[in-house]
Write a protein that holds these residues in place. Structure first.
Motif, PDB file in Angstrom:
ATOM      1  N   SER A 375      11.480  10.094  -5.755  1.00 23.93           N
ATOM      2  CA  SER A 375      10.890  10.553  -5.034  1.00 23.93           C
ATOM      3  C   SER A 375       9.440  11.253  -4.810  1.00 23.93           C
ATOM      4  O   SER A 375       8.770  11.852  -4.438  1.00 23.93           O
ATOM      5  CB  SER A 375      11.415  12.174  -5.388  1.00 23.93           C
ATOM      6  N   ASN A 376       8.929  10.378  -6.905  1.00 27.52           N
ATOM      7  CA  ASN A 376       8.044  10.756  -6.622  1.00 27.52           C
ATOM      8  C   ASN A 376       6.682   9.925  -5.715  1.00 27.52           C
ATOM      9  O   ASN A 376       5.498  10.131  -5.856  1.00 27.52           O
ATOM     10  CB  ASN A 376       7.035  10.707  -8.448  1.00 27.52           C
ATOM     11  N   VAL A 377       7.884   8.994  -5.436  1.00 29.09           N
ATOM     12  CA  VAL A 377       6.208   7.624  -4.471  1.00 29.09           C
ATOM     13  C   VAL A 377       6.239   8.120  -3.262  1.00 29.09           C
ATOM     14  O   VAL A 377       7.843   7.682  -2.392  1.00 29.09           O
ATOM     15  CB  VAL A 377       7.502   6.010  -5.464  1.00 29.09           C
ATOM     16  N   PHE A 378       5.029   8.032  -2.629  1.00 26.52           N
ATOM     17  CA  PHE A 378       5.721   8.132  -1.570  1.00 26.52           C
ATOM     18  C   PHE A 378       4.901   6.600  -0.565  1.00 26.52           C
ATOM     19  O   PHE A 378       4.043   5.795  -1.016  1.00 26.52           O
ATOM     20  CB  PHE A 378       4.481   8.696  -0.793  1.00 26.52           C
ATOM     21  N   SER A 379       5.875   6.094   0.408  1.00 26.64           N
ATOM     22  CA  SER A 379       6.262   4.682   1.276  1.00 26.64           C
ATOM     23  C   SER A 379       5.616   4.159   2.301  1.00 26.64           C
ATOM     24  O   SER A 379       5.517   5.723   2.654  1.00 26.64           O
ATOM     25  CB  SER A 379       6.938   3.802   0.885  1.00 26.64           C
ATOM     26  N   HIS A 380       4.437   4.174   2.701  1.00 28.75           N
ATOM     27  CA  HIS A 380       3.829   3.452   3.806  1.00 28.75           C
ATOM     28  C   HIS A 380       4.602   2.042   4.741  1.00 28.75           C
ATOM     29  O   HIS A 380       4.134   1.577   4.044  1.00 28.75           O
ATOM     30  CB  HIS A 380       2.477   3.771   3.798  1.00 28.75           C
ATOM     31  N   ARG A 381       4.915   1.946   5.538  1.00 31.76           N
ATOM     32  CA  ARG A 381       5.098   0.536   5.760  1.00 31.76           C
ATOM     33  C   ARG A 381       4.745  -0.068   6.567  1.00 31.76           C
ATOM     34  O   ARG A 381       3.935   0.713   7.192  1.00 31.76           O
ATOM     35  CB  ARG A 381       7.093   0.786   6.341  1.00 31.76           C
ATOM     36  N   LEU A 382       4.208  -0.706   7.186  1.00 33.84           N
ATOM     37  CA  LEU A 382       2.847  -1.409   8.035  1.00 33.84           C
ATOM     38  C   LEU A 382       3.946  -2.728   8.932  1.00 33.84           C
ATOM     39  O   LEU A 382       4.089  -3.312   8.018  1.00 33.84           O
ATOM     40  CB  LEU A 382       1.812  -1.666   7.082  1.00 33.84           C
ATOM     41  N   ASP A 383       3.060  -3.105   9.982  1.00 31.72           N
ATOM     42  CA  ASP A 383       3.395  -3.757  10.460  1.00 31.72           C
ATOM     43  C   ASP A 383       2.165  -4.839  10.478  1.00 31.72           C
ATOM     44  O   ASP A 383       1.321  -5.434  11.289  1.00 31.72           O
ATOM     45  CB  ASP A 383       3.510  -3.491  12.069  1.00 31.72           C
ATOM     46  N   CYS A 384       1.724  -5.536   9.173  1.00 30.99           N
ATOM     47  CA  CYS A 384       0.810  -6.422   9.544  1.00 30.99           C
ATOM     48  C   CYS A 384       1.057  -7.080   7.922  1.00 30.99           C
ATOM     49  O   CYS A 384       2.190  -6.974   7.260  1.00 30.99           O
ATOM     50  CB  CYS A 384       0.233  -5.335   9.235  1.00 30.99           C
ATOM     51  N   HIS A 385       1.015  -7.972   7.312  1.00 34.33           N
ATOM     52  CA  HIS A 385       0.243  -8.328   6.702  1.00 34.33           C
ATOM     53  C   HIS A 385      -0.730  -8.006   5.096  1.00 34.33           C
ATOM     54  O   HIS A 385      -1.161  -7.839   5.646  1.00 34.33           O
ATOM     55  CB  HIS A 385      -0.072 -10.449   6.762  1.00 34.33           C
ATOM     56  N   ILE A 386      -0.146  -8.794   3.853  1.00 37.95           N
ATOM     57  CA  ILE A 386      -0.767  -8.259   3.758  1.00 37.95           C
ATOM     58  C   ILE A 386      -2.351  -8.097   3.061  1.00 37.95           C
ATOM     59  O   ILE A 386      -3.402  -7.559   2.807  1.00 37.95           O
ATOM     60  CB  ILE A 386      -0.554  -7.702   1.422  1.00 37.95           C
ATOM     61  N   ASN A 387      -2.982  -9.963   3.731  1.00 37.38           N
ATOM     62  CA  ASN A 387      -4.289  -9.307   3.601  1.00 37.38           C
ATOM     63  C   ASN A 387      -5.041  -9.851   5.335  1.00 37.38           C
ATOM     64  O   ASN A 387      -5.795 -10.100   5.790  1.00 37.38           O
ATOM     65  CB  ASN A 387      -4.349 -11.685   3.949  1.00 37.38           C
ATOM     66  N   ASP A 388      -4.595  -8.816   6.519  1.00 36.27           N
ATOM     67  CA  ASP A 388      -4.597  -8.510   7.747  1.00 36.27           C
ATOM     68  C   ASP A 388      -5.655  -6.729   6.842  1.00 36.27           C
ATOM     69  O   ASP A 388      -5.256  -6.084   6.119  1.00 36.27           O
ATOM     70  CB  ASP A 388      -3.712  -7.543   7.852  1.00 36.27           C
ATOM     71  N   PRO A 389      -6.196  -7.290   7.805  1.00 36.34           N
ATOM     72  CA  PRO A 389      -7.372  -6.104   8.126  1.00 36.34           C
ATOM     73  C   PRO A 389      -6.658  -4.496   7.734  1.00 36.34           C
ATOM     74  O   PRO A 389      -7.078  -3.308   6.899  1.00 36.34           O
ATOM     75  CB  PRO A 389      -8.155  -6.100   8.594  1.00 36.34           C
ATOM     76  N   GLU A 390      -5.866  -4.237   8.076  1.00 38.71           N
ATOM     77  CA  GLU A 390      -4.921  -3.199   8.509  1.00 38.71           C
ATOM     78  C   GLU A 390      -4.608  -2.560   7.618  1.00 38.71           C
ATOM     79  O   GLU A 390      -4.530  -1.282   6.345  1.00 38.71           O
ATOM     80  CB  GLU A 390      -3.994  -3.292   9.685  1.00 38.71           C
TER      81      GLU A 390
END
Length: 410
Positions: A375-390
């Protein structure tokens, strides 16, 4: 040229001539020396600046207690404790600029503790008959330690060992003169990565963080880099960490000896340092490329990166185990943790159309990780690749928000 002072540590009862030779070379080159005897049974031919009695007493013991132990291992640990504490105190008092320790296995064991007692940026040299040996565990190496093989140095001086000793003397004195120590007044960001052929986020992130007034140190996630990163995190060296390549944790979970240790992904959190995390290259386990491949990997896809390193591609169940390991390691963090989860891949080889991409394996890993995160970790799921600018943009967005809230110091 300003003279520098080198602390010389060794067992002066058995290595008197060799230690004296080191001191002579340093003096001939314009340096000065301070000497510390870590012997137990014998005495040096001439008094040292810090005697064996001083060393034992610094650690709350005595030479007599070391002798009475009747065990050379226990006796040397008494001396190692005292030598480490005395060395640390002398450095804090400005007594010396660099340290050199001489020894065989006994002296090397002590030397590893002595060097670990000193901060990053202090020249620390070990001249040892077992340098680079598998006898030396990676987790006992200080982040910026230097080792020189003491060829022909088991007993007494000769032209062979003098070649090693004279180079070592020049090296530690030269390092003390040349070293540029970390700036304690500039906030430091610790970042984990691999080369930019695999992980490219360092390219936009480093200048962006520097423009915000931070220094950025990028550590190579191949075992030793992670150990150095964790060591500095344990010392509270970082204002924030961008831990975006956690592959060493998967290496450790899967028994690879390319490991940063069992405490990977824990020390920043234990010390209250904010963490922005992404499981870069989670899907790979690195093994030593020139050794026979362990049987358990025989049916796995592999990537031969070079003659030193081979990467094994994990199956779905193995990926899930790595996901759960991330959650366990982060559970005790005492500062905010943000986990960024790019859905299109976590390494350049793990991209749609690339040789090592496994869309289903990636999805199941991300689901398992998100489901088990504490619960102490806040996750952020993104529609991108780790090497993308996003991805880099999201990391900076979190960082800037934490700065505004005072979680990260300027």
């Amino acid at each position: 040229m300003t003279d520098k002072t080198i602390l010389i540590v060794g067992t002066y009862d058995t290595k008197d001539d060799e230690l004296g030779f080191l001191a002579d070379v340093i003096r001939e080159q314009g340096g000065t020396v301070v000497t510390m005897d870590v012997s137990v049974l014998g005495d040096p031919s001439q008094p040292t600046d810090h005697s064996k009695h001083d060393v034992a007493e610094e650690g709350g013991s005595s030479i007599q207690a070391a002798i009475d132990s009747g065990d050379e291992n226990h006796a040397m640990q008494i001396m190692a404790e005292g030598a480490s504490l005395l060395t640390s105190r002398l450095y804090s008092e400005g007594v010396f600029d660099g340290v050199i320790v001489l020894g065989g296995t006994m002296g090397t064991d002590l030397a590893l503790d002595v060097c670990s007692a000193l901060p990053l940026g202090v020249p620390k040299y070990i001249v040892s008959t077992v340098s680079f040996s598998p006898l030396i565990p990676a987790d006992r190496l200080a982040a910026d330690i230097q080792m020189i093989l003491w060829a022909g140095g088991l007993y007494g001086l000769n032209s062979v060992c003098k070649a090693s000793l004279s180079q070592a003397a020049g090296a530690v004195l030269g390092a003390a003169r040349a070293v540029q120590k970390p700036d304690p007044d500039k906030p430091l960001i610790g970042m984990m990565s691999l080369g930019t052929s695999a992980l490219k986020y360092v390219i936009p992130l480093k200048p962006a963080l520097e423009a915000r007034g931070y220094e950025v140190a990028v550590f190579h996630a191949t075992g030793m880099g992670g150990r150095a990163f964790e060591s500095l995190a344990r010392q509270g060296a970082f204002a924030c960490v961008f831990d975006f390549c956690t592959q060493e944790l998967g290496n450790h979970v899967n028994g690879s000896n390319i490991s940063a240790g069992a405490d990977r992904l824990t020390n920043a959190g234990a010390g209250g340092t904010p963490q922005i995390v992404a499981p870069g290259c989670y899907d790979l386990v690195d093994v030593v490329g020139w050794q026979p491949l362990p049987q358990k990997w025989s049916d796995h896809l592999k990537h031969e990166h070079n003659r030193l390193l081979t990467s094994i591609v994990l199956n779905v169940d193995e990926r899930k185990a790595v996901a759960r390991a991330h959650s366990r390691q982060l559970a005790a963090a005492k500062a905010p943790v943000a986990m960024i989860l790019p859905e299109r891949g976590l390494g350049e080889w793990d991209r749609e159309g690339a040789d090592l991409h496994d869309k289903e394996g990636l999805a199941q890993f991300l689901d398992e990780l998100q489901a088990t995160l504490p619960s102490n970790v806040f996750s952020h799921r993104l529609d991108c690749h780790i090497n993308d600018p996003e991805f880099a943009g999201k990391a900076l967005e979190i960082f800037d928000a934490w700065r505004d809230e005072g979680i990260i110091a300027d």
